[in-house]
Design a protein around this motif. Sequence first.
Motif, short mmCIF file in Angstrom:
data_model
loop_
_atom_site.label_atom_id
_atom_site.label_comp_id
_atom_site.label_asym_id
_atom_site.label_seq_id
_atom_site.Cartn_x
_atom_site.Cartn_y
_atom_site.Cartn_z
N GLU A 72 74.87 48.67 13.52
CA GLU A 72 73.96 48.16 12.49
C GLU A 72 72.56 48.76 12.65
N ASP A 84 72.53 52.34 11.51
CA ASP A 84 72.51 52.41 10.05
C ASP A 84 71.09 52.25 9.50
N LYS A 85 70.23 51.59 10.28
CA LYS A 85 68.84 51.39 9.87
C LYS A 85 67.93 52.49 10.43
N ASN A 91 78.63 46.35 17.77
CA ASN A 91 78.36 46.15 16.35
C ASN A 91 76.87 46.12 16.05
N ILE A 92 76.08 45.54 16.96
CA ILE A 92 74.63 45.58 16.79
C ILE A 92 74.13 47.02 16.81
N SER A 97 74.99 41.59 12.34
CA SER A 97 74.19 42.06 11.21
C SER A 97 72.81 41.40 11.18
N ASP A 150 73.50 32.82 5.58
CA ASP A 150 73.66 32.96 7.03
C ASP A 150 72.96 31.80 7.73
N GLY A 195 69.07 43.16 12.05
CA GLY A 195 67.98 43.08 11.09
C GLY A 195 66.71 42.52 11.71
N GLY A 200 81.12 39.38 12.01
CA GLY A 200 80.10 40.41 11.92
C GLY A 200 78.72 39.91 11.53
N GLU A 201 78.62 38.63 11.14
CA GLU A 201 77.34 38.12 10.67
C GLU A 201 76.30 38.08 11.78
#
Length: 363
Positions: A177, A180-181, A173-174, A142, A337, A146, A138-139
């Motif tokens: 994320e 969520d933002k 997943n992107i 994430s 990361d 960002g 998931g890194e």
Amino acid sequence: MTKLAFTTAALLSLVSAGLAEAQGLTIGVVAPLDGPFAILGQQILDGAKAQAEASGNRILPVPESCAPDSGVDVASRLIAGGATAAVGFLCADSLIGSAQALKEAAIPVITLSARSKVLFEDAVKNDWPIYSLSPRPGEEASVTAGIMAGLWPNSAIALLDDGTLNSHELAANIRLELEDKGIKPVLAEAFRPSIDNQKILIRRLQKAGVTAVYVAGARSDVATIARDAAGTGMAIMGGDQLIAADETVALPDGVLAVIPERWREQPAASAIVHALGERQIYAEGYVLPAHAAAQIVDRAQTTVSDKQDLAASISSGTFDTAVGKVTFAKDHFRADDVYRLLEWRNGGFQPPAPAAGKPGQTQ
């Protein structure tokens, strides 16, 4: 798996003999030695061997088949060979079946590639001495989200994937994320890969008002999309699949990539890269990570005392290596990361120019 406890007990009797014969440390190097992944195995062997020999240690090559239940054989070879620690391990299967035996034999492991969420949850729960230099699950999503949120805060974003499982999961997943933002992509869909042009796709993106595109797909597909989007003002970004050679279409200048740090090109690695070059070893792929893993083992051993074993020294230390400063977090993954935003320019990935990736700029 049912034979693991018996196997461990039988093999532990071999440890003393193996250690008696060793001079310096014996570092097990678990890697594919034949088959389609042998080239990766050779990179691992080259990097680990170069560092081990420079430190007065030796390596113990152990073949990795990646087959289910192959971990028992891997553990038996490491224990019988008197390994102090082991590096490599491209596959989770090689670790799942060997973890408990290696714990009982006090042989810590640094994997260069395995990142199974279940495996590392079990490692934390069972105190298995397994540590990873690879990004945690998931890194990539994430970090990418960002970067996109900072670069394209008010843009109409499209997320495209080539339909493969890994690409689809990354794009999904992107998207989570980003949402969520507070950023909702205007379009998220699969595209048809491996075709000569993507002009129909580009027209659909334009019709939807898209100004920024993330493509989870192969370098050749990203290159085709970027070429056909030239002049539209769309910013184009891809992931670590862009670390590949050009095929039929060259990757255009201006394409952005969120990819792992290019350690070979960093000043801190220059002396190591030069030393490897003198041995006719090109520092690509897993060469530097394997060198770093062997270096961590060697440095960690110097801090071991009666109160601290090698695994504890690895888990609590901070190490300057060929791939930067390394510290392991409580989840056994590298703490920092490794993904960076780079731009393809003049035949290579470079730090992005000040205006790179801003919608409205011609790609």
